[in-house]
Design a protein around this motif. Structure first.
Motif, PDB file in Angstrom:
ATOM      1  N   LEU A 232       0.864  -1.192   0.000  1.00 31.27           N
ATOM      2  CA  LEU A 232       0.000   0.000   0.000  1.00 31.27           C
ATOM      3  C   LEU A 232       0.889   1.227   0.000  1.00 31.27           C
ATOM      4  CD1 LEU A 232      -2.808  -0.380   2.684  1.00 31.27           C
ATOM      5  CD2 LEU A 232      -3.091  -0.094   0.242  1.00 31.27           C
ATOM      6  N   HIS A 233       0.477   2.275  -0.713  1.00 29.60           N
ATOM      7  CA  HIS A 233       1.287   3.500  -0.721  1.00 29.60           C
ATOM      8  C   HIS A 233       0.476   4.675  -0.187  1.00 29.60           C
ATOM      9  CE1 HIS A 233      -0.875   4.697  -4.350  1.00 29.60           C
ATOM     10  NE2 HIS A 233      -0.550   3.539  -4.914  1.00 29.60           N
TER      11      HIS A 233
ATOM     12  N   LYS B 160      15.003   9.468   1.875  1.00 27.59           N
ATOM     13  CA  LYS B 160      15.656   9.564   0.564  1.00 27.59           C
ATOM     14  C   LYS B 160      14.647   9.940  -0.528  1.00 27.59           C
ATOM     15  CE  LYS B 160      18.913   6.269   0.464  1.00 27.59           C
ATOM     16  NZ  LYS B 160      19.290   4.889   0.150  1.00 27.59           N
ATOM     17  N   LYS B 161      13.478   9.294  -0.480  1.00 27.83           N
ATOM     18  CA  LYS B 161      12.466   9.551  -1.513  1.00 27.83           C
ATOM     19  C   LYS B 161      11.972  11.001  -1.447  1.00 27.83           C
ATOM     20  CE  LYS B 161      10.713   4.863  -2.289  1.00 27.83           C
ATOM     21  NZ  LYS B 161       9.614   3.915  -2.099  1.00 27.83           N
TER      22      LYS B 161
ATOM     23  N   TYR C 278       6.700   6.746  -5.377  1.00 33.46           N
ATOM     24  CA  TYR C 278       5.719   6.493  -4.314  1.00 33.46           C
ATOM     25  C   TYR C 278       6.394   6.185  -2.982  1.00 33.46           C
ATOM     26  CZ  TYR C 278       6.789   1.517  -4.756  1.00 33.46           C
ATOM     27  OH  TYR C 278       7.437   0.308  -4.764  1.00 33.46           O
ATOM     28  N   ILE C 279       5.642   6.390  -1.907  1.00 31.48           N
ATOM     29  CA  ILE C 279       6.111   5.961  -0.591  1.00 31.48           C
ATOM     30  C   ILE C 279       5.188   4.853  -0.124  1.00 31.48           C
ATOM     31  CG2 ILE C 279       6.302   6.640   1.848  1.00 31.48           C
ATOM     32  CD1 ILE C 279       7.450   9.268   0.873  1.00 31.48           C
TER      33      ILE C 279
ATOM     34  N   SER D 172       1.582   5.674  -7.992  1.00 32.53           N
ATOM     35  CA  SER D 172       1.105   4.301  -8.157  1.00 32.53           C
ATOM     36  C   SER D 172       2.242   3.322  -7.906  1.00 32.53           C
ATOM     37  CB  SER D 172       0.522   4.122  -9.564  1.00 32.53           C
ATOM     38  OG  SER D 172       1.431   3.455 -10.398  1.00 32.53           O
ATOM     39  N   LYS D 173       1.858   2.109  -7.493  1.00 35.53           N
ATOM     40  CA  LYS D 173       2.896   1.123  -7.171  1.00 35.53           C
ATOM     41  C   LYS D 173       3.482   0.519  -8.427  1.00 35.53           C
ATOM     42  CE  LYS D 173      -1.187  -1.277  -5.516  1.00 35.53           C
ATOM     43  NZ  LYS D 173      -1.975  -1.589  -4.371  1.00 35.53           N
ATOM     44  N   THR D 174       2.752   0.631  -9.521  1.00 35.60           N
ATOM     45  CA  THR D 174       3.281   0.092 -10.775  1.00 35.60           C
ATOM     46  C   THR D 174       3.804   1.220 -11.672  1.00 35.60           C
ATOM     47  OG1 THR D 174       1.017   0.120 -11.564  1.00 35.60           O
ATOM     48  CG2 THR D 174       1.870  -2.004 -10.890  1.00 35.60           C
ATOM     49  N   GLY D 175       3.961   2.408 -11.089  1.00 36.68           N
ATOM     50  CA  GLY D 175       4.388   3.576 -11.866  1.00 36.68           C
ATOM     51  C   GLY D 175       5.817   3.456 -12.368  1.00 36.68           C
TER      52      GLY D 175
END
Ligand code: TYM
Length: 326
Positions: free
Chosen positions: A15-16, A216-217, A204-205, A195-198
């Motif tokens: 989940l992000h 870092k992100k 994403y976090i 998105s997690k598939t981006g």
């Protein structure tokens, strides 16, 4: 009588923050005042290729995350889509009340099918399964992020079409978006949604990201030109960061703008990263306890299956009677 809500997430990776701010935050807020059903939509996940063990693990880790972010399984019904066979049964029936053209217009389908000559029928009829997920439970509202709006509109159309032909059968539900954060954008490209598939891991976090990864992100996150920290149409990157900051800190965007008035991006980003880490700490702690307690997770899903099946079967039996198969 309490209003009923239903929503779901695909078990396709961690989940992000977009999922949380767009959807789960509303669920947590609404759980006490509504009769709530939250689904792990594993049959939706298989519309794109999945590794067997990974899917199995993702289902359990999503169940643990549902609870870790604050959903109380004694108050809400948490269940797995594949555990309630009424979903696929109703989806088949609703396929016959959905037009090809309607599905061809779905933007999520068009995006996922882009450049892929071998898309499956499952990916194409995905929104019909989603309509079945929703309509079985007769919810008043469907709390989701903005990207799911078109699917809920299709669900409403299918419901109305069926009701017009066979008399009132389904409640026609309203879509529900959060006031802020219905579309959280990617950290490395504020023009695309998180998105997690981006495109990359920097966009994403995940709620499971370690503190150093979060820092870092955020440090690498794109900002806008200029030096003032404010939310406005010409500052999409900063607006996005401020909405995220607001969600994890409880401060309003206005309060944050005031707090960082005249301050540099460096300090803002460092403190935003720290705020996310602090907010994530208790969620991750609870998640780690739960993920090690497989029996508890299984018991939660079993209880959810029992409760959800009873409600779903009433609608399915009504539909089957109306179309003439029972
Ligand atoms: P999924 O798994 O892609 O996303 C789960 C929820 O997170 C929201 N979301 C976002 N919100 C704001 N900003 C973002 N960047 C962002 N990314 C994701 C989504 O809008 C969603 O609410 N088709 C659905 C799952 C589904 C469903 C249902 C939902 C299947 N059946 C029935 C509601 C009711 C999906 O793929 O969500």
């Amino acid at each position: 009588m309490k209003k009923r809500i239903l929503s779901g997430v695909q078990p396709t990776g961690a989940l992000h923050l977009g999922n949380y701010i767009g959807a789960l935050r509303q669920w947590v807020d609404l759980q006490h005042e509504t009769d709530a059903y939250f689904c792990i939509v594993d049959y939706h996940a298989i519309t794109v290729k999945q590794d067997t063990q990974e899917l199995y693990d993702n289902i359990h880790s999503l169940a643990a995350m549902y609870v870790a972010v604050g959903l109380d399984p004694s108050k809400v019904t948490l269940f797995k889509q594949s555990d309630v066979s009424a979903h696929t049964e109703l989806a088949w029936i609703l396929n016959n009340f959905t037009h090809m053209g309607e599905l061809q217009r779905m933007t999520q389908y068009k995006d996922k099918a882009k450049g892929n000559g071998k898309q499956t029928v499952g990916l194409f009829t995905y929104p019909v399964l989603m309509a079945a997920d929703i309509l079985l439970y007769q919810p008043h509202m469907v709390p989701v992020g903005e990207d799911q709006k078109q699917h809920v509109e299709l669900t409403r159309n299918i419901a109305q079409r069926f009701n017009n032909r066979f008399s009132e059968t389904f409640r026609v539900p309203d879509v529900m978006h959060p006031k802020d954060g219905a579309r959280i954008m990617s950290l490395d490209d504020p023009n695309t949604k998180m998105s997690k598939t981006g495109s990359s891991q920097w966009g994403y976090i995940a709620l499971s990201d370690a503190p150093d990864v979060v820092m870092k992100k955020i440090k690498k996150a794109v900002t806008d030109s200029g030096s003032t920290i404010e939310a406005s149409a010409d500052k999409p990157a900063l607006t996005n960061l401020l909405v995220i900051y607001s969600a994890v800190s409880g401060k309003t965007v206005g309060e944050l703008e005031e707090l960082y008035h005249g301050q540099g991006y460096g300090k803002f980003k460092k403190e935003l990263g720290e705020a996310i880490v602090t907010w994530l700490e208790p969620i991750q702690e609870r998640y780690h306890e739960l993920i090690q307690n497989y029996d508890e997770l299984q018991a939660i899903l079993k209880q959810g299956q029992e409760r959800a099946s009873v409600v779903a079967q009433v609608t399915l039996d009504d539909v089957k009677t109306k179309i003439g198969v029972i």
